[in-house]
Enzyme design. Sequence first.
Site, PDB file in Angstrom:
ATOM      1  CG  HIS A 200       2.618   5.240  -2.607  1.00 45.47           C
ATOM      2  ND1 HIS A 200       3.637   4.629  -3.284  1.00 45.47           N
ATOM      3  CD2 HIS A 200       1.607   4.346  -2.549  1.00 45.47           C
ATOM      4  CE1 HIS A 200       3.253   3.400  -3.633  1.00 45.47           C
ATOM      5  NE2 HIS A 200       2.027   3.201  -3.193  1.00 45.47           N
TER       6      HIS A 200
ATOM      7  CG  ASP B 207       0.916  10.222  -6.051  1.00 50.04           C
ATOM      8  OD1 ASP B 207      -0.012   9.819  -6.769  1.00 50.04           O
ATOM      9  OD2 ASP B 207       1.536   9.492  -5.261  1.00 50.04           O
TER      10      ASP B 207
ATOM     11  CD  GLN C 169      -5.743   5.685  -3.074  1.00 49.32           C
ATOM     12  OE1 GLN C 169      -6.832   5.143  -3.219  1.00 49.32           O
ATOM     13  NE2 GLN C 169      -4.614   5.054  -3.300  1.00 49.32           N
TER      14      GLN C 169
ATOM     15  CE  LYS D   4      -3.374   2.647  -6.504  1.00 48.93           C
ATOM     16  NZ  LYS D   4      -2.362   3.384  -5.748  1.00 48.93           N
TER      17      LYS D   4
ATOM     18  CB  CYS E   4       3.468   1.794  -0.481  1.00 50.57           C
ATOM     19  SG  CYS E   4       3.390   0.209  -1.284  1.00 50.57           S
TER      20      CYS E   4
HETATM   21  C1  LIG Z   1      -1.110   3.485  -5.810  1.00 48.33           C
HETATM   22  C2  LIG Z   1      -0.380   4.712  -5.492  1.00 48.33           C
HETATM   23  C3  LIG Z   1       0.876   4.989  -6.051  1.00 48.33           C
HETATM   24  C4  LIG Z   1       1.617   4.011  -6.925  1.00 48.33           C
HETATM   25  O1  LIG Z   1       0.933   3.731  -8.080  1.00 48.33           O
HETATM   26  P1  LIG Z   1       1.471   2.585  -9.063  1.00 48.33           P
HETATM   27  O2  LIG Z   1       0.307   2.331  -9.951  1.00 48.33           O
HETATM   28  O3  LIG Z   1       1.813   1.414  -8.193  1.00 48.33           O
HETATM   29  O4  LIG Z   1       2.655   3.129  -9.766  1.00 48.33           O
HETATM   30  C5  LIG Z   1       1.477   6.183  -5.745  1.00 48.33           C
HETATM   31  N1  LIG Z   1       0.892   7.070  -4.943  1.00 48.33           N
HETATM   32  C6  LIG Z   1      -0.315   6.859  -4.382  1.00 48.33           C
HETATM   33  C7  LIG Z   1      -0.925   7.890  -3.504  1.00 48.33           C
HETATM   34  C8  LIG Z   1      -0.984   5.659  -4.640  1.00 48.33           C
HETATM   35  O5  LIG Z   1      -2.174   5.445  -4.074  1.00 48.33           O
END
Ligand SMILES: *Cc1c(COP(=O)(O)O)cnc(C)c1O
Length: 404
Positions: free
Chosen positions: A121, A198, A201, A224, A362
């Site tokens: 992302h 990260d 997701q 999320k 993104c």
């Molecule tokens: C949604 C997402 C982000 C960003 O999250 P925010 O809540 O917008 O800060 C980063 N990495 C992944 C894989 C995502 O799905």
Amino acid sequence: MLDINKIREDFPILKRKVNGQPLVYLDNAATSQTPKQVIDVIVDYYENYNANIHRGVHALSQEATDKYEQARIKIQKHFNAAKTHEMIFTSGTTHSINLVANGFSSLIEKGDEILVSAMEHHSNIVPWQMLCERTGAVLKVIPMNQEGELLMDVYNELLSEKTKLVFCNHVSNALGTINPIKKIIDKAHSVGAAVLIDGAQAAPHIVADVQALDVDFYTCSAHKVCGPTGVGMLYGKEEWLKKLPPYQGGGEMIAEVTFEKTTYADLPHKFEAGTPNICGGIAFGAAIDYMNSIGFDQIAKYEHELLLYATQELLKIEGLKIYGTAKNKTSVISFNIDGIHPYDIGTILDKLGIAVRTGHHCAQPIMDFYKIPGTVRASFSFYNTKGEIDTLVSGVERARKMLV
Ligand SMILES: *Cc1c(COP(=O)(O)O)cnc(C)c1O
């Protein structure tokens, strides 16, 4: 077995109509919907104990502080962190990553190497590029194959004693690939590199055990996982959080301030300058409770069924191609139809009450890799139904006929 009809009752928004049609919400990878159990917690906070935390001796402030700190413990337990002060409340994944990238400015030198995966992302690319600009470190990319799986042999070759940091998402938001993070972490540690995963997701589908993974940093966003926007968490190993300098200066993060010198507060407050999203943090805890009350094993099983069904049905449509066909993936389907722009499909689906995401998600480098401008992305949650997938499939077929 999950009782989906009963679960759907928890989500007031699922009853609404869009363009005269019942809402079919398939944009869960962008943000999840909020159950009334979490909405009630938000209302309760503002109706009954809205106050600033860690400051007042008065009753409301004590109550808010207790609930906020209880939420931190809930999130700690959920991710099996060893220590409560290893959980930092942030405004979300983006904030968490920037906090770490900024902190590493003082620990990285010219010529050091940072590895990121090809399926990140933007929020896990740009902060590292900025770090490289500040320090003269070099950013290298772990490539992937056509299926959307990382090339682990190339990763092994890229690792060296120059590697200081490795960054990778647990699950790709654009492709749904579940990455082999335990292997990625162990390999990185064998050359002495730190790893940030990260988990934005992954968090709605998989419970990460940060101790079993031995990960250095892990992050996610509440919105999320059925929580509100504007709040998230950063897990960091105590040793790393002690080494990193504070990200922002302000109230709440200090021990003592004079004009000559300021000393910083202990963890986690060192990284929590200013008044935080108090209600959001408490609601985040409630969202984690809600997800656990449904059960992540059940959620993963049901969502996998939805994924298989939707994949099978969508592939019956002429000219439809799915991007991201990793063996191990979550309930995300990115697709295009020959000769049709994804945005046009998304617009027609919206007219039918179906919410999907269109565009680069993104993750522009992934779109460049496949040489496409973007995709249509349908992402399923445990509150979606096979009936909704049928609506999606007939909607896409209708769009195809109109646009071809
Ligand atoms: C949604 C997402 C982000 C960003 O999250 P925010 O809540 O917008 O800060 C980063 N990495 C992944 C894989 C995502 O799905």
